[in-house]
Scaffold this active site. Structure first.
Site, PDB file in Angstrom:
ATOM      1  N   ASN A  91       2.619 -33.902  10.277  1.00 22.09           N
ATOM      2  CA  ASN A  91       3.579 -33.668   9.261  1.00 22.09           C
ATOM      3  C   ASN A  91       3.527 -32.317   8.717  1.00 22.09           C
ATOM      4  O   ASN A  91       2.593 -32.075   7.763  1.00 22.09           O
ATOM      5  CB  ASN A  91       3.890 -34.574   8.229  1.00 22.09           C
ATOM      6  CG  ASN A  91       4.218 -36.003   8.419  1.00 22.09           C
ATOM      7  OD1 ASN A  91       4.267 -36.244   9.606  1.00 22.09           O
ATOM      8  ND2 ASN A  91       4.346 -36.832   7.224  1.00 22.09           N
ATOM      9  N   ASP A 300     -14.244  -6.734  23.479  1.00 22.12           N
ATOM     10  CA  ASP A 300     -14.648  -5.617  22.889  1.00 22.12           C
ATOM     11  C   ASP A 300     -14.008  -4.266  23.440  1.00 22.12           C
ATOM     12  O   ASP A 300     -12.976  -4.136  23.975  1.00 22.12           O
ATOM     13  CB  ASP A 300     -15.948  -5.505  22.416  1.00 22.12           C
ATOM     14  CG  ASP A 300     -16.669  -4.363  21.617  1.00 22.12           C
ATOM     15  OD1 ASP A 300     -16.376  -4.400  20.510  1.00 22.12           O
ATOM     16  OD2 ASP A 300     -17.100  -3.522  22.168  1.00 22.12           O
ATOM     17  N   TYR A 349     -18.535   2.598  11.310  1.00 23.28           N
ATOM     18  CA  TYR A 349     -19.837   2.945  12.048  1.00 23.28           C
ATOM     19  C   TYR A 349     -19.328   3.888  13.325  1.00 23.28           C
ATOM     20  O   TYR A 349     -20.172   4.661  13.672  1.00 23.28           O
ATOM     21  CB  TYR A 349     -20.170   1.597  12.589  1.00 23.28           C
ATOM     22  CG  TYR A 349     -18.993   0.962  13.374  1.00 23.28           C
ATOM     23  CD1 TYR A 349     -19.258   0.933  15.081  1.00 23.28           C
ATOM     24  CD2 TYR A 349     -18.153   0.196  12.739  1.00 23.28           C
ATOM     25  CE1 TYR A 349     -18.643   0.409  15.645  1.00 23.28           C
ATOM     26  CE2 TYR A 349     -17.423  -0.416  13.767  1.00 23.28           C
ATOM     27  CZ  TYR A 349     -17.446  -0.419  15.305  1.00 23.28           C
ATOM     28  OH  TYR A 349     -16.513  -1.159  16.054  1.00 23.28           O
ATOM     29  N   TYR A 433     -17.283   5.870  22.951  1.00 24.98           N
ATOM     30  CA  TYR A 433     -17.066   6.242  21.754  1.00 24.98           C
ATOM     31  C   TYR A 433     -16.633   7.621  21.851  1.00 24.98           C
ATOM     32  O   TYR A 433     -15.674   8.027  20.761  1.00 24.98           O
ATOM     33  CB  TYR A 433     -17.998   5.843  20.507  1.00 24.98           C
ATOM     34  CG  TYR A 433     -18.105   4.397  20.546  1.00 24.98           C
ATOM     35  CD1 TYR A 433     -17.400   3.745  19.381  1.00 24.98           C
ATOM     36  CD2 TYR A 433     -18.979   3.683  21.198  1.00 24.98           C
ATOM     37  CE1 TYR A 433     -17.472   2.214  19.667  1.00 24.98           C
ATOM     38  CE2 TYR A 433     -19.315   2.533  21.009  1.00 24.98           C
ATOM     39  CZ  TYR A 433     -18.752   1.917  20.039  1.00 24.98           C
ATOM     40  OH  TYR A 433     -18.625   0.206  19.823  1.00 24.98           O
ATOM     41  N   HIS A 490     -17.878 -11.841  16.207  1.00 23.34           N
ATOM     42  CA  HIS A 490     -17.435 -10.979  17.097  1.00 23.34           C
ATOM     43  C   HIS A 490     -18.206 -11.385  18.615  1.00 23.34           C
ATOM     44  O   HIS A 490     -17.310 -11.077  19.432  1.00 23.34           O
ATOM     45  CB  HIS A 490     -18.389  -9.487  16.570  1.00 23.34           C
ATOM     46  CG  HIS A 490     -17.739  -8.560  17.814  1.00 23.34           C
ATOM     47  ND1 HIS A 490     -16.651  -8.080  17.876  1.00 23.34           N
ATOM     48  CD2 HIS A 490     -18.573  -7.891  18.819  1.00 23.34           C
ATOM     49  CE1 HIS A 490     -16.521  -7.174  18.595  1.00 23.34           C
ATOM     50  NE2 HIS A 490     -17.654  -7.036  19.419  1.00 23.34           N
TER      51      HIS A 490
END
Length: 514
Positions: A91, A300, A349, A433, A490
């Site tokens: 419900n 990732d 980071y 990065y 993660h």
């Protein structure tokens, strides 16, 4: 004293709660109607509501307090492993807007967990209406006497029994599991983890890309091609629970070490790790193996790879799935580095990783300790959050010398990962990065940002960095999107391997057929 609950649960079909549950009105439309009913009832019954009481805040707090019950989810998996089909019959009203985001993720989780799923607001019927049960029986193509029904109240249990089902009242979890065990003969222990492939049980291969980089990959199985793309700091082995499972389902499974990782080459320059070159590696891999089209699955940084590959090569990438990381077009004015510098939040980071030669020294000092920290259990966010607050001084600054063992890897699996990074280091993976400006300029040059292939977005409820809500609104740019949400941090492939495999087994057949 259950004043609000009684108003909500007991009422005629014309009452606001009945109309909500039957799908006649939305939650937003329900709130003012129920508030009026509540005020009238409080006056009639002499109930004093708190001075600052808000029905909107009340329901928002109730929904915010909802928590997925992992024991129940594991028990569902135990039943399925034994050959039972599991149906959710609820419900449930149409709860939209910000209040409904968490609720929706929980419903998505249930949809993928259960074999059948019925909401009252979708079918226009609700318990205790017997027609709701009969609708479910018809859709499942089963008879009532073949069904065990676990019910939340004695009233519903009696109703299920009157129809011919075996009813169990959910008094408490141990009692329910004991009764289910007596009826099914199943020992409801924790969900067993799927088998992980041994590095020696897969075929190891190498090829050279058009840019002259040697790439290592492993392969298993035959059938439609599924290419698995890892993140940082991982390598092909992160998919150890998915490779044998998908191969048994009839897929040709290929998991590669991206350039800079594992047994693949480590080209020397930072710009050797641009996303444009990594995307071309995927196409070169497919060309080398004579694969015209493939389904890509990424995690990732590997998700960045598969989203952008789907954008760049729509004729080659048949479908795309991402774990944890969503897709959105590039910011019109700033690259990711600039955005993080302006407002780091949980991505601070990355600032530490951007400077060449800094993070490498710390991470390579004690690889075992580094990976214990990075592969930590993030469901109780202890070590990760402590490090986020101090990442300007170092990723592991302020943490104890002895860190707990990885909770989702055996010692043998963890040591295999440590051995890999002791041999290859972190410098070249970190170069990914350091390409944000190059990647931003390259993807902006494409000038089309929608991904039209079938796509799957698997969010992780407890990922402290890639929060599920960061994927809100993706449907605008990925219109053919299916969603799932898993109760993990993660490291989705390792933390919830059985649950992820179940999601993939339901999605892949729909998108991989020739």
């Amino acid at each position: 004293r259950n004043f609000i609950l009684a108003l909500f649960m007991h009422g005629s079909p014309e009452k606001p709660s009945s109309r909500l549950i039957n799908g006649q009105i939305t939650f937003t439309e329900f709130l003012p109607l129920f508030e009026k009913q509540l005020t009238e009832a409080s006056i009639a019954q002499g109930v004093q509501l708190p001075e600052r009481f808000s029905i909107n805040d009340f329901f928002t707090d109730c929904i915010d307090c909802l928590r997925p019950n992992q024991l129940v989810l594991d028990s569902i998996s135990n039943l399925q492993e034994a050959g039972y089909k599991v149906c959710f019959l609820g419900n449930i009203g149409l709860i939209e807007g910000p209040t409904g985001n968490k609720f929706t993720r929980m419903k998505i989780n249930l949809r993928f967990t259960c074999d059948y799923y019925f909401e009252s607001c979708q079918v226009g019927m609700a318990r205790p209406d017997p027609k709701f049960y009969q609708h479910a029986l018809k859709e499942m193509n089963v008879k009532a006497d073949e069904v065990i029904s676990v019910e939340s109240t004695e009233q519903y249990c009696k109703l299920a029994t009157s129809i011919g089902m075996t009813g169990i009242v959910a008094e408490d979890q141990p009692t329910v599991l004991k009764k289910l065990s007596e009826l099914t003969g199943i020992n409801f222990s924790k969900l067993s983890r799927p088998a992980a492939c041994n590095p020696d049980s897969v075929t190891h291969c190498y090829f050279t890309t058009t840019s002259g980089v040697k790439i290592h990959f492993v392969e298993k199985g035959n059938g439609p091609a599924v290419i698995l793309s890892h993140g940082f700091p991982e390598f092909w082995y992160t998919w150890r629970h998915q490779i044998p499972f998908l191969a048994r389902l009839g897929y040709r499974v290929i998991a590669l070490d991206h350039r800079g990782y594992g047994e693949s080459d480590q080209p020397p320059n930072i710009d050797d790790y641009s996303m444009k070159l990594v995307n071309q590696d995927i196409i070169d891999l497919m060309d080398n193996l004579n694969i015209h089209q493939a389904v890509l699955i990424g995690h990732d940084w590997g998700s960045v790879v598969v989203w952008e590959a789907a954008l760049r090569f729509p004729d080659r990438i048949k479908a795309v799935a991402s774990l944890n990381l969503g897709y959105f077009p590039p910011h019109p004015e700033y690259d990711f580095t600039q955005l993080v510098q302006a407002d780091p939040q949980q991505f601070d980071y990355c600032l530490y990783f951007f400077d060449e030669g800094v993070a490498e020294v710390e991470l390579e000092k004690d690889v075992d300790r580094t990976l214990r920290y990075i592969y930590s259990d993030t469901t109780p966010k202890v070590y990760l959050l402590a490090a986020i607050e101090t990442s300007s001084r170092g990723l592991l600054a302020g943490l104890p010398d002895e860190l707990p063992k990885c909770s989702f890897m055996s010692d043998k699996e963890f040591n295999y990962c440590v051995k890999n990074y002791k041999k290859n280091g972190f410098h070249y993976p970190l170069n990914w990065y350091r390409n944000e400006a190059i990647n931003w300029n390259n993807i902006k040059s494409i000038e089309r940002y929608k991904i039209y292939q079938p796509a799957l977005m698997v969010t992780a409820e407890y990922d402290p960095i890639l929060l599920p809500e960061l994927t809100n609104g993706m449907e605008e740019y990925v219109p053919n999107l299916t969603r799932a949400n898993l109760l993990c941090g993660h490291w989705t492939q390792s933390e919830c391997p059985a649950e992820l495999n179940r999601v993939l087994s339901k999605w892949l057949p729909k998108v991989s057929a020739n």
